[in-house]
Structures are given as C-alpha cells and as structure tokens.
Design a protein around this motif. Structure first.
Motif, short mmCIF file in Angstrom:
data_model
loop_
_atom_site.label_atom_id
_atom_site.label_comp_id
_atom_site.label_asym_id
_atom_site.label_seq_id
_atom_site.Cartn_x
_atom_site.Cartn_y
_atom_site.Cartn_z
N THR A 1 1.14 2.90 -4.64
CA THR A 1 -0.32 3.02 -5.51
C THR A 1 -0.21 2.68 -6.85
O THR A 1 -1.10 2.99 -7.51
CB THR A 1 -0.53 4.44 -5.34
OG1 THR A 1 0.25 5.40 -6.16
CG2 THR A 1 -0.63 5.09 -3.79
N CYS B 1 -4.43 -3.73 -3.69
CA CYS B 1 -3.74 -4.61 -2.60
C CYS B 1 -4.33 -4.71 -1.36
O CYS B 1 -4.07 -5.29 -0.47
CB CYS B 1 -2.20 -4.25 -2.64
SG CYS B 1 -1.88 -2.73 -1.87
N GLN B 2 -4.96 -3.69 -1.05
CA GLN B 2 -5.81 -3.39 0.19
C GLN B 2 -7.04 -3.75 0.51
O GLN B 2 -7.69 -3.63 1.58
CB GLN B 2 -5.63 -1.94 0.54
CG GLN B 2 -4.22 -1.31 0.72
CD GLN B 2 -3.25 -2.07 1.82
OE1 GLN B 2 -3.69 -2.13 3.17
NE2 GLN B 2 -2.21 -2.73 1.40
N GLY C 1 0.78 -1.34 -0.02
CA GLY C 1 0.05 0.18 -0.12
C GLY C 1 0.80 1.33 -0.13
O GLY C 1 0.52 2.37 0.39
N GLU D 1 -4.70 3.20 2.60
CA GLU D 1 -5.11 4.03 1.24
C GLU D 1 -5.16 5.69 1.37
O GLU D 1 -4.59 6.24 0.62
CB GLU D 1 -6.41 3.25 0.92
CG GLU D 1 -6.32 1.81 0.11
CD GLU D 1 -7.76 1.51 -0.11
OE1 GLU D 1 -7.78 1.30 -1.12
OE2 GLU D 1 -8.37 1.34 1.17
N ARG E 1 -3.64 0.66 -8.15
CA ARG E 1 -4.86 1.40 -8.06
C ARG E 1 -5.73 0.93 -9.02
O ARG E 1 -5.45 0.68 -10.46
CB ARG E 1 -4.89 2.66 -7.83
CG ARG E 1 -4.13 3.43 -8.99
CD ARG E 1 -3.76 4.91 -8.46
NE ARG E 1 -3.24 5.93 -9.62
CZ ARG E 1 -2.01 5.96 -9.76
NH1 ARG E 1 -1.16 5.33 -8.98
NH2 ARG E 1 -1.43 6.39 -10.90
N LEU F 1 -6.73 1.00 -3.80
CA LEU F 1 -5.58 0.27 -3.93
C LEU F 1 -5.90 -1.34 -4.01
O LEU F 1 -6.76 -1.83 -2.98
CB LEU F 1 -4.64 0.42 -3.03
CG LEU F 1 -4.07 1.80 -2.79
CD1 LEU F 1 -3.09 1.81 -1.71
CD2 LEU F 1 -3.36 2.11 -4.18
#
Length: 106
Positions: free
Chosen positions: A42, A77-78, A39, A60, A45, A75
């Motif tokens: 970015t 990944c989050q 995170g 984020e 995204r 994001l």
C-alpha cells in the motif's frame, strides 16, 4: 492522450491504459512501490481529487482492510489511466526517506 495532474508537481500526458504508478515514476514523481506493484504494501497509494478510475479492485479492498486505510485512496499500481485525473501521492521517496522499491511490471 490523458493528462495526469499531480498536486504541487504539474501536469503531464501519458499513454492511455498506462499503470498510474509507472506514469508517475516515468514523469519524475518518486512514489513508493515497495512490493513491486503487487498491491500488498500500500505504499503507492494516492488520493484522487479529480477524474475517475474503475471501482476498487479486490486486491485494493483486501489491502486496505488489512491495513485499516480509508477507502477514499487508491493503489496506483492497480489502476490504469484512461482519462484526465488529478492525484496526490501519499508516500514518496522524499517524504519517507525509503527507496522506492522494485519497479512494477507494465
């Protein structure tokens, strides 16, 4: 199982709770994740055009604030996929010419 639709790429099923970045990568979308899913960079995204995820995480919020990025993005990944969504990756290997980065953890 939830469906993820990627604008211009099609739709695929994923395991409920799977990280979006991994769902995309596992299904042939070469999204960037230069920091390995932490995170910070970015590059993973996405724009969400349908479906919902939980509210922005603090990770984020901080990353977007530091980089001056619009808050209508997320994001990948989050966030975890818990229902049907439609997304548009912002940065891919093909569009950037960069390698994806280290694979994020499950």
């Amino acid at each position: 199982m939830p469906n993820v639709t990627v604008v211009g790429r099609g739709t695929f099923e994923v395991e409920k709770g799977e990280k979006l970045v991994l769902a995309l990568e596992n299904n042939g979308v070469n999204i960037l994740h230069r920091c390995g899913g932490k995170g910070r960079c970015t590059t993973c995204r996405v724009e969400v055009s349908a479906g919902e995820f939980c509210d922005l995480t603090n990770i984020e919020k901080n990353a977007f604030s530091e980089k001056g990025i619009d808050d209508n993005l997320r994001l990948s990944c989050q966030i975890r996929v818990n229902g049907d969504v439609t997304v548009q990756p912002i940065m891919t290997v093909e569009s950037s010419g960069m390698d994806a980065g280290p694979r994020p953890a499950e």
